[in-house]
Scaffold this active site. Structure first.
Site, PDB file in Angstrom:
ATOM      1  N   LYS A 128       0.856  -1.101  -0.122  1.00  0.00           N
ATOM      2  CA  LYS A 128       0.025   0.137  -0.021  1.00  0.00           C
ATOM      3  C   LYS A 128       0.732   1.256  -0.182  1.00  0.00           C
ATOM      4  O   LYS A 128       0.656   2.203  -0.776  1.00  0.00           O
ATOM      5  CB  LYS A 128      -1.057   0.023   1.174  1.00  0.00           C
ATOM      6  CG  LYS A 128      -1.928   1.197   1.285  1.00  0.00           C
ATOM      7  CD  LYS A 128      -1.495   2.109   2.066  1.00  0.00           C
ATOM      8  CE  LYS A 128      -2.486   3.397   2.211  1.00  0.00           C
ATOM      9  NZ  LYS A 128      -1.793   4.531   3.195  1.00  0.00           N
ATOM     10  N   ASP A 146      -6.641  -0.106   0.416  1.00  0.00           N
ATOM     11  CA  ASP A 146      -6.670  -0.245   1.767  1.00  0.00           C
ATOM     12  C   ASP A 146      -7.929  -0.691   2.245  1.00  0.00           C
ATOM     13  O   ASP A 146      -8.750  -1.310   1.329  1.00  0.00           O
ATOM     14  CB  ASP A 146      -6.290   1.212   2.353  1.00  0.00           C
ATOM     15  CG  ASP A 146      -7.618   2.237   1.938  1.00  0.00           C
ATOM     16  OD1 ASP A 146      -8.065   1.769   1.115  1.00  0.00           O
ATOM     17  OD2 ASP A 146      -7.694   3.135   2.429  1.00  0.00           O
TER      18      ASP A 146
END
Length: 221
Positions: A128, A146
């Site tokens: 991420k 996310d």
DNA sequence: ATCCCGAGGG
DNA sequence: CCCTCTGGAT
């Protein structure tokens, strides 16, 4: 446009509607204050389980004391902990920051690498965070996944073809979304979905009556 | 209580 | 796969 009935169609229309609501490039949509890839990387590490506003309260002092990888690599951990304490997880984040700075300084000559395979070898940097840096700092294809991207993608029916277990796997979801979203749009798409997930498609009680995607969302109620 | 742009370790 | 790390806002 007719109501789309495939993941591809829904992703296209969602991207268009969200771009109207949240205009701008990935760099403009990113709320983390920074002036270069190293600072964005540090700010993104701090952003875990913490609001961007909180991160932006500590980065000015952090970057005044440690403007680059070499200076942060040489930092006293207790000094860093004191500066970033209010962002939470401050001991592990300090280890990540100093470890990241050490890796960038020693292995990459102080320049943050651009390839995801290299970024994820850096302490404290997962997929991420790596994809945020790629898309925001370098303008390269990267789709940060996310909790919001996961949830909104499921509700919007973008993950057809994945098993229920795969729909919870951020890597599988990232690959699926990469097949739906053109490379040049991935970073901004992800940031917009995150904003949409925070403000409208919230976890508990989604605000479908105020949602710009409600007319074609399979989960609307 | 629950959420905030996660990652590393067991 | 689960647990831990941590503070602030609502």
């Amino acid at each position: 446009m007719a109501k789309p009935r495939t993941p591809k169609g829904r992703s296209r229309l969602a991207a268009q509607r969200l771009a109207e609501r949240y205009p701008g490039t990935a760099k403009e949509l990113c709320a983390l204050e920074h002036k270069d890839p190293f600072q964005l990387l540090a700010a993104t590490i701090l952003s875990a389980q913490c609001t961007d506003a909180r991160v932006n309260m500590v980065t000015p002092q952090l970057f005044a004391a440690y403007p680059d990888a070499a200076s942060l690599a040489a930092a006293n951990p207790e000094d860093v902990e004191e500066i970033i304490r209010s962002t939470g997880f401050f001991r592990s984040k300090t280890k990540s920051l100093i470890g990241m700075a050490t890796a960038v300084a020693d292995r990459y000559g102080g320049e943050v690498p651009r390839e995801l395979e290299e970024l994820v070898t850096i302490p404290g940097v997962g997929r991420k965070t790596g994809n945020v840096v790629r898309s925001v700092a370098f303008g390269l294809p990267g789709l940060p996944v996310d909790t919001h991207v996961l949830r909104v993608s499921q509700r919007l029916g973008l993950l057809e073809g994945l098993t229920s277990a795969e729909q919870r796997d951020a890597v599988k979801v990232e690959h699926q979304l990469n097949t739906l979203v053109p490379a040049a749009e991935r970073g901004a798409f992800s940031l917009r979905v995150i904003l949409h997930g925070r403000e409208t498609c919230v976890a508990r009680k989604p605000r479908c009556s105020a949602c710009p995607l409600a007319d074609f969302c399979p989960s609307v109620r």
